[in-house]
Design an enzyme around this catalytic site. Structure first.
Site, PDB file in Angstrom:
ATOM      1  N   THR A  12       0.809  -1.215   0.000  1.00  0.00           N
ATOM      2  CA  THR A  12       0.000   0.000   0.000  1.00  0.00           C
ATOM      3  C   THR A  12       0.844   1.267   0.000  1.00  0.00           C
ATOM      4  O   THR A  12       1.968   1.284   0.533  1.00  0.00           O
ATOM      5  CB  THR A  12      -0.920   0.039   1.235  1.00  0.00           C
ATOM      6  OG1 THR A  12      -1.608   1.292   1.296  1.00  0.00           O
ATOM      7  CG2 THR A  12      -0.117  -0.115   2.528  1.00  0.00           C
ATOM      8  N   GLU A  26       0.256   3.672   1.816  1.00  0.00           N
ATOM      9  CA  GLU A  26       0.331   4.151   3.201  1.00  0.00           C
ATOM     10  C   GLU A  26       1.688   3.846   3.837  1.00  0.00           C
ATOM     11  O   GLU A  26       2.023   4.405   4.883  1.00  0.00           O
ATOM     12  CB  GLU A  26      -0.792   3.535   4.033  1.00  0.00           C
ATOM     13  CG  GLU A  26      -2.180   4.056   3.710  1.00  0.00           C
ATOM     14  CD  GLU A  26      -2.424   5.468   4.232  1.00  0.00           C
ATOM     15  OE1 GLU A  26      -1.739   5.872   5.195  1.00  0.00           O
ATOM     16  OE2 GLU A  26      -3.295   6.161   3.678  1.00  0.00           O
ATOM     17  N   TYR A  50      -1.768   0.572  10.456  1.00  0.00           N
ATOM     18  CA  TYR A  50      -2.031  -0.113   9.195  1.00  0.00           C
ATOM     19  C   TYR A  50      -0.813  -0.053   8.278  1.00  0.00           C
ATOM     20  O   TYR A  50      -0.369  -1.075   7.737  1.00  0.00           O
ATOM     21  CB  TYR A  50      -3.239   0.520   8.511  1.00  0.00           C
ATOM     22  CG  TYR A  50      -3.444   0.086   7.078  1.00  0.00           C
ATOM     23  CD1 TYR A  50      -3.876  -1.196   6.766  1.00  0.00           C
ATOM     24  CD2 TYR A  50      -3.207   0.977   6.024  1.00  0.00           C
ATOM     25  CE1 TYR A  50      -4.056  -1.589   5.445  1.00  0.00           C
ATOM     26  CE2 TYR A  50      -3.387   0.587   4.707  1.00  0.00           C
ATOM     27  CZ  TYR A  50      -3.805  -0.697   4.425  1.00  0.00           C
ATOM     28  OH  TYR A  50      -3.986  -1.076   3.117  1.00  0.00           O
ATOM     29  N   LYS A  94       1.502  -3.197   7.092  1.00  0.00           N
ATOM     30  CA  LYS A  94       1.677  -3.461   5.665  1.00  0.00           C
ATOM     31  C   LYS A  94       3.152  -3.465   5.277  1.00  0.00           C
ATOM     32  O   LYS A  94       3.573  -4.232   4.395  1.00  0.00           O
ATOM     33  CB  LYS A  94       0.914  -2.417   4.841  1.00  0.00           C
ATOM     34  CG  LYS A  94      -0.553  -2.721   4.641  1.00  0.00           C
ATOM     35  CD  LYS A  94      -0.778  -3.907   3.715  1.00  0.00           C
ATOM     36  CE  LYS A  94      -2.228  -4.068   3.313  1.00  0.00           C
ATOM     37  NZ  LYS A  94      -2.422  -5.232   2.417  1.00  0.00           N
TER      38      LYS A  94
END
Length: 343
Positions: free
Chosen positions: A124, A126, A152, A156
């Protein structure tokens, strides 16, 4: 060809199942628990998918699913994928979104399919964090520095790193897709984009009078989920496993998304219908996420087909149909003055 999708009940899982079925694949999907409330929806929409019970936190169930499906391709999409929720439940996020990747990789290794199964890991944007010091002028690419700013993103990043480790340590075909924000009509209403389009449609239909949002200034690189799952498939057709960024290469603020969604239902001034809620503000916010997909363009031939206006239109029109508002452009909802409009 046989494919196993973890996270089959999510947005990307649905798009991917549809794509693979159209290409003639035998599609298997992993569902968590016997009484998963989303199971019936998957069975109804995708009757061609063979569902297998399992959990990415349960190694034994993963091995059984891999052995039962014998996949040529395995797409690991399972995750606690809501950034805001990850702040409230960081331990669960780490267990599912981070360690779950390790469990999937180990399941393939234990089943002795490392030479025959190609694996896609859903990484991701992010992971980048959106800070000034690590932000390239053209956008983040596959060599950019990571600085996750949420549980998160951190989970990830572990999943991304362990996937690359198994690629290098065991010679497994593992490709990581570093996907920037991708949305669509299958997006859950807990995510800000679908929350906005659903609210715009419902307000235009007279079913609600406002929507509560967090920060409106963050910039995101938004694309259509259907385009991005096609990129996932292309990664596993490539000659060599690798990492690829998928992105549109342009950003809009949350406020611009709001304006576009309300404009689609004929509301030019959205401010009377939006409240800003302190409860929805995050402890750490990513200012801007902009991706550079040049590598995917050059090596995979991947291109997005749905632009930003088309994405918003697709989502809003879906929500209008859902709420019976086909003629809302000819109506104007009752305006109210609400506290806290735009940030």
């Amino acid at each position: 060809m046989r494919a196993l999708i973890t996270g089959i009940t999510g947005q990307d899982g649905g798009h991917l199942a549809e794509l693979l079925h159209a290409k003639g694949y035998e599609v298997y999907g992993l569902v968590h628990g016997q009484h998963n409330p989303k199971r019936h929806a998957v069975e109804s929409e995708f009757p061609f998918v063979t569902l297998l019970e399992g959990d990415v936190t349960d190694q034994t169930s993963l091995v059984r699913a891999v052995e039962a499906s014998q996949p040529d391709e395995l797409y690991n999409l399972a995750a606690i994928s809501h950034v805001g929720y990850s702040f409230k439940n960081p331990a669960l996020t780490a267990e599912v979104t981070g360690k779950g990747v390790l469990n999937v990789l180990e399941a393939v290794r234990i089943a002795r399919l490392t030479d025959t199964t190609r694996l896609y890991q859903a990484s991701t944007s992010e992971m980048f964090g959106g800070l000034d010091y690590n932000r390239p002028a053209r956008g983040y690419n596959e060599t950019s520095l990571f600085h996750p700013r949420s549980p998160y993103g951190a989970a990830k990043l572990y999943g991304h790193s362990i996937a690359k480790n198994y690629r290098e340590s065991y010679g497994m075909f593992v490709s990581c897709g570093i996907l920037f924000n991708h949305e669509g009509e299958r997006r859950g209403v807990e995510f800000v984009t679908r929350k906005i389009t659903s609210a715009a449609a419902r307000i235009a239909c007279g079913l609600q009078d406002h929507v509560e949002l967090g920060d409106l200034w963050p910039k995101r690189d938004w694309g259509y989920a259907g385009d991005y799952v096609r990129g996932m498939w292309q990664m596993l057709q490539h000659d060599e496993p690798d990492d690829f960024v998928l992105a549109s290469g342009e950003t809009r603020t949350v406020e611009q998304f709001v304006a576009a969604a309300f404009s689609e239902v004929g509301i030019d001034d959205w401010r009377p219908f939006v409240r800003q809620s302190p409860a929805l503000l995050r402890p750490a916010q990513v200012d801007i996420l902009l991706g550079d997909a040049s590598k995917a363009h050059d090596e995979l031939g991947w291109r997005r087909e749905v632009d930003f206006p088309g994405l918003v239109q697709r989502m809003v029109q879906h929500d209008l149909r859902l709420h019976g508002g086909h003629d809302v452009r000819h109506r104007r909802p009752r305006s109210r003055t609400l506290v806290g409009g735009a940030a």
